[in-house]
Design a protein around this motif. Structure first.
Motif, short mmCIF file in Angstrom:
data_model
loop_
_atom_site.label_atom_id
_atom_site.label_comp_id
_atom_site.label_asym_id
_atom_site.label_seq_id
_atom_site.Cartn_x
_atom_site.Cartn_y
_atom_site.Cartn_z
N ASP A 98 0.96 -1.08 -0.05
CA ASP A 98 -0.16 0.04 0.06
C ASP A 98 0.86 1.12 0.05
OD1 ASP A 98 -2.57 -1.35 0.10
OD2 ASP A 98 -2.20 -1.62 2.12
N LEU A 99 0.36 2.38 -0.50
CA LEU A 99 1.00 3.59 -0.75
C LEU A 99 0.13 4.66 0.06
CD1 LEU A 99 2.13 3.99 -4.31
CD2 LEU A 99 3.69 3.21 -2.37
N PRO A 100 0.88 5.62 0.68
CA PRO A 100 0.01 6.61 1.56
C PRO A 100 -1.04 7.22 0.79
CG PRO A 100 2.39 6.86 1.97
CD PRO A 100 2.29 5.92 0.75
N ASN A 101 -1.00 7.61 -0.64
CA ASN A 101 -2.17 8.14 -1.40
C ASN A 101 -3.13 6.99 -1.50
OD1 ASN A 101 -1.19 6.41 -3.19
ND2 ASN A 101 -0.84 8.25 -4.46
N GLY A 102 -3.28 5.95 -1.07
CA GLY A 102 -4.47 4.78 -1.33
C GLY A 102 -4.11 3.92 -2.57
N ASP A 103 -2.99 4.32 -3.54
CA ASP A 103 -2.84 3.19 -4.39
C ASP A 103 -1.92 2.33 -4.02
OD1 ASP A 103 -4.09 5.18 -6.09
OD2 ASP A 103 -2.42 6.26 -6.91
N LYS A 104 -1.61 1.40 -4.94
CA LYS A 104 -0.63 0.36 -4.50
C LYS A 104 0.44 0.46 -5.30
CE LYS A 104 -4.37 -2.54 -3.07
NZ LYS A 104 -4.16 -2.51 -1.65
N LEU A 105 1.79 -0.36 -4.92
CA LEU A 105 3.09 -0.38 -5.68
C LEU A 105 3.39 -1.80 -5.64
CD1 LEU A 105 5.78 0.32 -6.77
CD2 LEU A 105 6.66 0.54 -4.50
N GLN A 106 3.43 -2.24 -6.90
CA GLN A 106 3.74 -3.84 -7.34
C GLN A 106 5.54 -3.69 -7.79
OE1 GLN A 106 2.43 -5.59 -10.85
NE2 GLN A 106 2.99 -7.56 -9.83
N TYR A 107 6.36 -4.21 -6.99
CA TYR A 107 7.68 -4.21 -7.42
C TYR A 107 8.24 -5.54 -7.44
CZ TYR A 107 8.79 -4.62 -2.32
OH TYR A 107 8.87 -5.01 -0.89
N ALA A 108 9.24 -5.64 -8.08
CA ALA A 108 10.09 -7.16 -8.26
C ALA A 108 11.09 -6.81 -7.16
CB ALA A 108 10.30 -7.39 -9.47
N PHE A 109 11.25 -8.27 -6.38
CA PHE A 109 12.36 -8.34 -5.61
C PHE A 109 13.41 -9.34 -5.75
CE2 PHE A 109 9.13 -11.39 -4.37
CZ PHE A 109 9.70 -12.43 -3.84
N ALA A 110 13.05 -10.15 -6.96
CA ALA A 110 14.11 -11.17 -7.38
C ALA A 110 13.99 -11.39 -8.85
CB ALA A 110 13.72 -12.40 -6.63
N ASP A 111 14.99 -12.06 -9.41
CA ASP A 111 14.98 -12.31 -10.67
C ASP A 111 15.01 -13.96 -11.00
OD1 ASP A 111 15.31 -12.01 -13.46
OD2 ASP A 111 17.45 -11.88 -13.53
N TYR A 112 14.33 -14.23 -12.09
CA TYR A 112 14.19 -15.75 -12.27
C TYR A 112 14.99 -16.21 -13.48
CZ TYR A 112 12.23 -20.21 -14.11
OH TYR A 112 12.22 -21.37 -14.56
N VAL A 113 15.87 -17.31 -13.28
CA VAL A 113 16.46 -17.84 -14.30
C VAL A 113 16.05 -19.49 -14.45
CG1 VAL A 113 18.81 -18.68 -15.09
CG2 VAL A 113 18.58 -16.43 -13.95
N SER A 114 15.89 -19.80 -15.49
CA SER A 114 15.36 -21.30 -15.64
C SER A 114 16.42 -22.41 -15.27
CB SER A 114 14.65 -21.52 -16.84
OG SER A 114 15.67 -21.54 -17.90
N ASP A 115 16.10 -23.74 -15.26
CA ASP A 115 17.09 -24.54 -15.03
C ASP A 115 18.15 -24.56 -15.93
OD1 ASP A 115 18.00 -26.52 -12.92
OD2 ASP A 115 17.39 -28.29 -14.51
N LYS A 116 18.10 -24.42 -17.14
CA LYS A 116 19.09 -24.25 -18.30
C LYS A 116 19.59 -23.08 -18.53
CE LYS A 116 17.54 -28.65 -20.58
NZ LYS A 116 16.98 -29.08 -21.71
N GLY A 117 19.30 -22.31 -17.50
CA GLY A 117 19.78 -20.91 -17.94
C GLY A 117 19.05 -19.74 -18.46
N GLN A 118 17.78 -20.01 -18.87
CA GLN A 118 17.03 -18.92 -19.66
C GLN A 118 16.54 -17.85 -18.67
OE1 GLN A 118 16.61 -18.95 -22.79
NE2 GLN A 118 16.64 -21.17 -23.67
N ARG A 119 16.84 -16.74 -19.01
CA ARG A 119 16.23 -15.48 -18.42
C ARG A 119 15.02 -15.09 -18.99
NH1 ARG A 119 16.37 -9.65 -17.54
NH2 ARG A 119 16.27 -9.20 -15.51
#
Length: 529
Positions: A453-474
């Motif tokens: 939640d943000l103070p103005n009532g909106d919401k923030l979506q944010y990434a906290f990690a990266d994903y790499v597949s088992d064979k190294g695909q980003r």
């Protein structure tokens, strides 16, 4: 594994592809075909593809740049600080600045890359903070914050307006007067859908699956019909504009589909006027009453309730039954996992020729559910779908074998609306050589994220990690490539068939037929010996 078997038998099971299965590029869709009746197989759960994340992304991309108005002086010459559509009170201004600061700090402290992909984050703050201070409307303030997070050029970052769940967002975008309230808003206050799904085929929006109720009430609403206009608003300019604004990137298909979906859906009980063109060129104007979305309401964390659907059915094939499974979001484990388990059990008991899992239009959800579902289709320990990389730590998406276990051919259906956990699920199975992928490239939006939640009532979506597949695909920005590219095809839909399902059924039939022939030859050799 079946992918390896299929590779070894390629000359046997890879005849010339049907016309709607493409290797490179989709030609322009023809406008005139013969009409067909609507069979029962095309009538299925519809209208519940719209997700919270989708609404947020659509709102952030479409609403932020517009709907601004400068405050006007009051009669006594002072600024009018009463809340209006465009003007802001001093409290709103302060909350917007606080929201900007919290957004900037949260990303600075939580982005998976301490260097923020090389972006000078302090310089971004210094440049844009004065603009949010001077913003004269909520839309202007959101536009500044969206500009800030847009400098990262990554998915799963969005400023989600507090009212992003209301209908009419795209209709407001199309309106000549941005101060005009969207038509059809404000009656029941409950979400309503039109009861059919859509797909983007080239530069057009077409009807795909239609619910029983809609098929019975509105005969002109049939698979393969093109949506020409909604409430008198032609779709072609909107779709062209959104294609240009997204530069034809991976999320472009998703954004265009969501824009059309937003126009169609709205207040439950209200009506929407849809102009349709059938495959033989006949046009009909249909007034459709919006009804309650199908599915059971589920909720997770601070997300609003979402109508979740899980469906399993069986198709006939020349090699035996094929079990088909689809669900519209990776949420509600107590509902989703038992449904998948029962469908797999059904496949095992029937000795099914194959299984199809359809995650087209599925925006993702809980990442752990991907591994849980894959567990029904592998029998080895120590497997993983990939790795989630955070600052200073990594976390594997482990897969644990489960019972019942199905070891036959597995097809996964994907498209530009398959996002996040859906992408991890599909690429993970492909990396394990356990599934063959059909459809179109996914959205390339695979970063694990949270929403605050943000103070103005909106919401923030944010990434906290990266994903790499088992064979190294980003997957971020790249998406998951299907093994067999199948584009939406009006003629096939009009004939009562789903072209992507048809391609998967064909592959399963070919694999089983090749396996049966190989067993026959081996048996002949053993008898000769």
């Amino acid at each position: 594994m079946w992918r390896k078997l299929e590779d070894s038998l390629a000359p046997v099971i890879a005849p010339p592809a049907p016309q709607h299965i493409e290797a490179v590029k989709s030609p322009a869709l023809p406008r005139h075909f013969r009409t067909h009746n609507l069979p029962a197989m095309m009538r299925r759960n519809t209208g519940t593809k719209l997700s919270f994340a989708a609404c947020g992304l659509l709102a952030a991309m479409l609403l932020a740049p517009g709907c601004a108005r400068v405050t006007t002086p009051s009669d006594d010459g002072s600024a009018d600080i009463r809340p209006t559509r465009a003007g802001l009170t001093e409290r709103q201004r302060a909350d917007n600045v606080a929201s900007f600061d919290l957004t900037w700090e949260t990303i600075r402290d939580n982005h998976y890359d301490a260097n923020l992909n090389g972006v000078d984050w302090q310089a971004v703050r210094d440049e844009l903070r004065p603009e949010v201070i001077d913003a004269e409307s909520m839309a202007e303030a959101r536009a500044v914050m969206q500009e800030m997070i847009g400098r990262l050029s990554e998915s799963h970052y969005a400023i989600i307006p507090a009212d992003s769940f209301e209908s009419g967002l795209t209709e407001e975008l199309l309106s000549d007067d941005p101060t005009t309230a969207p038509a059809g808003s404000g009656s029941s206050g409950l979400p309503g859908t039109v009861g059919f799904d859509i797909a983007i085929a080239g530069d057009a929006a077409i009807v795909t699956n239609v619910s029983d109720e809609v098929a019975d009430r509105y005969p002109a609403v049939v698979p393969g019909a093109e949506i020409i206009a909604v409430n008198g608003k032609p779709l072609e300019p909107l779709l062209d504009r959104l294609y240009d604004e997204t530069n034809g990137d991976l999320l472009g298909e998703f954004v265009r589909k969501m824009a059309v979906t937003d126009l169609l859906n709205g207040d439950r009980g209200s009506a929407v006027e849809v102009e349709l063109e059938s495959v033989d060129g006949q046009r009909d104007l249909v007034g459709i009453e919006r009804t309650a979305p199908e599915g059971e309401l589920v909720q997770f964390g601070n997300l609003p309730p979402f109508p979740m659907t899980v469906e399993s059915r069986t198709f006939d094939s020349p090699e035996g039954p094929v079990v088909y499974i689809t669900f519209n979001i990776f949420l509600a484990p107590p509902k989703l996992i038992p449904a998948i388990r029962d469908a797999v059990q059904n496949a095992v008991e029937q000795n099914a020729a194959g299984v199809i899992i359809d995650v087209r239009g599925n925006p993702g959800g809980l990442g752990a559910l991907a591994g849980g579902i894959v567990g029904y289709f592998v029998d080895e320990t120590g497997l993983k779908l990939g790795t989630m990389e955070q600052r200073g730590t990594t976390l594997d998406f482990n897969v644990n074998p489960r019972r019942p276990y199905y070891d036959g051919p597995l097809a996964v259906l994907i498209d530009g609306g398959s996002m996040s956990t859906s992408e991890i699920f599909a690429q993970g199975l492909a990396d394990l050589d356990r599934a063959r992928l059909f459809g179109t490239r996914t959205a390339g939006a695979a970063l694990p994220s949270v929403i605050i939640d943000l103070p103005n009532g909106d919401k923030l979506q944010y990434a906290f990690a990266d994903y790499v597949s088992d064979k190294g695909q980003r997957l971020e920005g790249n998406g998951v490539q299907p093994d067999v590219r199948v584009v939406p095809d009006r003629a096939t839909y009009a004939a009562g068939k789903d072209p992507v399902i048809e391609a998967a059924l064909q592959w399963i039939t070919q694999v089983r037929a090749a396996e049966r022939e190989e067993n026959r030859r081996n048996g002949t050799r053993r008898r000769a010996a």
